[in-house]
Design a protein around this motif. Sequence first.
Motif, PDB file in Angstrom:
ATOM      1  N   UNK A 350      45.341 -33.700  58.093  1.00 40.33           N
ATOM      2  CA  UNK A 350      43.995 -33.782  58.656  1.00 40.33           C
ATOM      3  C   UNK A 350      42.940 -33.480  57.603  1.00 40.33           C
ATOM      4  N   UNK A 351      43.172 -32.420  56.840  1.00 45.28           N
ATOM      5  CA  UNK A 351      42.226 -32.049  55.786  1.00 45.28           C
ATOM      6  C   UNK A 351      42.070 -33.189  54.781  1.00 45.28           C
ATOM      7  N   UNK A 352      43.180 -33.767  54.350  1.00 43.12           N
ATOM      8  CA  UNK A 352      43.118 -34.842  53.368  1.00 43.12           C
ATOM      9  C   UNK A 352      42.439 -36.092  53.886  1.00 43.12           C
ATOM     10  N   UNK A 353      42.617 -36.388  55.188  1.00 44.53           N
ATOM     11  CA  UNK A 353      42.002 -37.583  55.764  1.00 44.53           C
ATOM     12  C   UNK A 353      40.507 -37.412  55.957  1.00 44.53           C
ATOM     13  N   UNK A 354      40.084 -36.210  56.343  1.00 42.76           N
ATOM     14  CA  UNK A 354      38.664 -35.982  56.650  1.00 42.76           C
ATOM     15  C   UNK A 354      37.857 -35.728  55.391  1.00 42.76           C
ATOM     16  N   UNK A 355      38.365 -34.884  54.499  1.00 48.86           N
ATOM     17  CA  UNK A 355      37.588 -34.476  53.332  1.00 48.86           C
ATOM     18  C   UNK A 355      37.857 -35.428  52.170  1.00 48.86           C
ATOM     19  N   UNK A 356      37.094 -36.495  52.105  1.00 48.38           N
ATOM     20  CA  UNK A 356      37.168 -37.437  50.998  1.00 48.38           C
ATOM     21  C   UNK A 356      36.108 -37.119  49.946  1.00 48.38           C
ATOM     22  N   UNK A 357      34.943 -36.708  50.399  1.00 50.49           N
ATOM     23  CA  UNK A 357      33.891 -36.231  49.509  1.00 50.49           C
ATOM     24  C   UNK A 357      33.931 -34.706  49.555  1.00 50.49           C
ATOM     25  N   UNK A 358      34.398 -34.043  48.477  1.00 52.34           N
ATOM     26  CA  UNK A 358      34.599 -32.589  48.520  1.00 52.34           C
ATOM     27  C   UNK A 358      33.355 -31.802  48.885  1.00 52.34           C
ATOM     28  N   UNK A 359      32.191 -32.319  48.583  1.00 58.03           N
ATOM     29  CA  UNK A 359      30.962 -31.585  48.871  1.00 58.03           C
ATOM     30  C   UNK A 359      30.517 -31.791  50.315  1.00 58.03           C
ATOM     31  N   UNK A 360      30.192 -33.022  50.677  1.00 52.51           N
ATOM     32  CA  UNK A 360      29.633 -33.299  52.000  1.00 52.51           C
ATOM     33  C   UNK A 360      30.665 -33.185  53.118  1.00 52.51           C
ATOM     34  N   UNK A 363      31.838 -29.622  54.436  1.00 50.92           N
ATOM     35  CA  UNK A 363      30.898 -28.988  55.372  1.00 50.92           C
ATOM     36  C   UNK A 363      31.065 -29.555  56.768  1.00 50.92           C
ATOM     37  N   UNK A 364      31.231 -30.875  56.857  1.00 46.07           N
ATOM     38  CA  UNK A 364      31.448 -31.524  58.156  1.00 46.07           C
ATOM     39  C   UNK A 364      32.713 -30.984  58.817  1.00 46.07           C
ATOM     40  N   UNK A 365      33.782 -30.857  58.039  1.00 46.33           N
ATOM     41  CA  UNK A 365      35.060 -30.407  58.576  1.00 46.33           C
ATOM     42  C   UNK A 365      34.989 -28.962  59.064  1.00 46.33           C
ATOM     43  N   UNK A 366      34.370 -28.087  58.279  1.00 51.51           N
ATOM     44  CA  UNK A 366      34.266 -26.694  58.694  1.00 51.51           C
ATOM     45  C   UNK A 366      33.396 -26.537  59.927  1.00 51.51           C
ATOM     46  N   UNK A 367      32.325 -27.269  60.020  1.00 51.81           N
ATOM     47  CA  UNK A 367      31.480 -27.196  61.225  1.00 51.81           C
ATOM     48  C   UNK A 367      32.256 -27.663  62.451  1.00 51.81           C
ATOM     49  N   UNK A 368      33.051 -28.708  62.295  1.00 49.93           N
ATOM     50  CA  UNK A 368      33.848 -29.207  63.414  1.00 49.93           C
ATOM     51  C   UNK A 368      34.898 -28.176  63.826  1.00 49.93           C
ATOM     52  N   UNK A 369      35.552 -27.564  62.833  1.00 46.61           N
ATOM     53  CA  UNK A 369      36.549 -26.543  63.151  1.00 46.61           C
ATOM     54  C   UNK A 369      35.930 -25.388  63.938  1.00 46.61           C
ATOM     55  N   UNK A 370      34.773 -24.913  63.498  1.00 48.17           N
ATOM     56  CA  UNK A 370      34.171 -23.727  64.105  1.00 48.17           C
ATOM     57  C   UNK A 370      33.523 -24.021  65.450  1.00 48.17           C
ATOM     58  N   UNK A 371      32.928 -25.175  65.615  1.00 49.74           N
ATOM     59  CA  UNK A 371      32.193 -25.458  66.854  1.00 49.74           C
ATOM     60  C   UNK A 371      33.021 -26.166  67.919  1.00 49.74           C
ATOM     61  N   UNK A 372      34.083 -26.848  67.505  1.00 45.19           N
ATOM     62  CA  UNK A 372      34.874 -27.627  68.473  1.00 45.19           C
ATOM     63  C   UNK A 372      36.296 -27.104  68.572  1.00 45.19           C
ATOM     64  N   UNK A 373      37.039 -27.130  67.465  1.00 42.03           N
ATOM     65  CA  UNK A 373      38.456 -26.767  67.517  1.00 42.03           C
ATOM     66  C   UNK A 373      38.633 -25.310  67.920  1.00 42.03           C
ATOM     67  N   UNK A 374      37.851 -24.435  67.352  1.00 39.81           N
ATOM     68  CA  UNK A 374      37.974 -23.004  67.650  1.00 39.81           C
ATOM     69  C   UNK A 374      37.710 -22.702  69.111  1.00 39.81           C
ATOM     70  N   UNK A 375      36.786 -23.415  69.730  1.00 41.66           N
ATOM     71  CA  UNK A 375      36.382 -23.121  71.101  1.00 41.66           C
ATOM     72  C   UNK A 375      37.201 -23.869  72.146  1.00 41.66           C
ATOM     73  N   UNK A 376      38.018 -24.816  71.730  1.00 47.06           N
ATOM     74  CA  UNK A 376      38.754 -25.640  72.701  1.00 47.06           C
ATOM     75  C   UNK A 376      39.996 -24.903  73.188  1.00 47.06           C
TER      76      UNK A 376
END
Length: 391
Positions: A350-360, A363-376
């Motif tokens: 999952x990490x490898x598929x989502x994080x193609x641009x290490x910078x941008x 951030x998208x992946x961590x926000x998704x983890x904290x706001x969606x995956x963590x709360x589900x």
Amino acid sequence: MSVSAPTPTPSVRSGTEGAEGTEGAEEADGPAARVLRPHAEHAFAAELDALAAQDDRPRPERWRLSPWAAATYLLGGTLPDGTAISPKYVGPRRIVEVAVSTLATDRALLLLGVPGTAKTWVSEHLAAAVSGDSTLLVQGTAGTPEEAIRYGWNYARLLAHGPRRDALVPSPVMRAMAEGATARVEELTRIPADVQDSLLTILSEKTLPIPELGEEVQAVGGFNLIATANDRDRGVNDLSSALRRRFNTVVLPLPENAEAEVEIVTRRVEQLGRSLDLPSAPDGAREIRRVVTVFRELRGGITADGRTKVKSPSGTLSTAEAISVVTQGLALAAHFGDGVLRPADVAAGLLGAVVRDPAADRTVWWEYLETVVREREGWADLYRACREVDG
């Protein structure tokens, strides 16, 4: 003066091999190697034979199956004698019907869609159903030469004897024209524009001139061409209006709902697992569904319940990539775990598929983890696994 293309050199790979490849065959140095990925006409030979045996509908010239049977081969079904035909494409039936009917006319077929919408897969199976041969293939790249579409020369013979027919090396397209078969061109928009234009006369006049010999090859009945192109990853050259007019375009969409995408991923993972000798993963359906959910939410920019907007990463997050993530997880579970597909097995993928641009993308992946995956509810194990991988 018209001529047939020179007879191609026989392939090393036997055309009679089935899904088991070279099982039972032996060479001087020991048992022959098993083919890792048989061509469609070999892997599904039993289904194609069953369809051909029971197909009593009209067939276009040199077609192995009727258009109805070809569509059944792609979409799946049950034959009158009870033979089950597995679906090769999960999607709207009308799309397949339009694609098959296009090949029955004098128009070429262009399969268009975002990366991962099974364009190559559909192209291969269409060629297998129509011609029984999916190997007449030109792979488009920025370096594809004109010879790949028209013809080349055996330079040793050319220098020794000058331009003669026995010095000519036919392209897959030329062979398809002479044999009345289906040619395939993958990633057409990646081919340079001047090389693309070599298809114009072939598609409009059904003729391939050979000016060096003062001859031409005329296509015989049954010839047609399937091309694929991405509409998001546009490649290096868009199609000219003249070339685009010579195709009927069929757009392959992303799976319309999660259930369809889960079915596609599950089916392909099972097929790949068998070819790679991976054991089936008990309770793997749960992780497959979660991978598909993550991909669909990030791809669409909103959670499945429609309540939370999320940012989308730079990658395509296609169905093909979801298949890759799950297959990689299955290999991890089989070789480094207890054989059960768990969140830790898919987290790295999952990490490898989502994080193609290490910078941008990070951030998208961590926000998704904290706001969606963590709360589900019920996803705490996946959240922990993803945090550990990217910790």
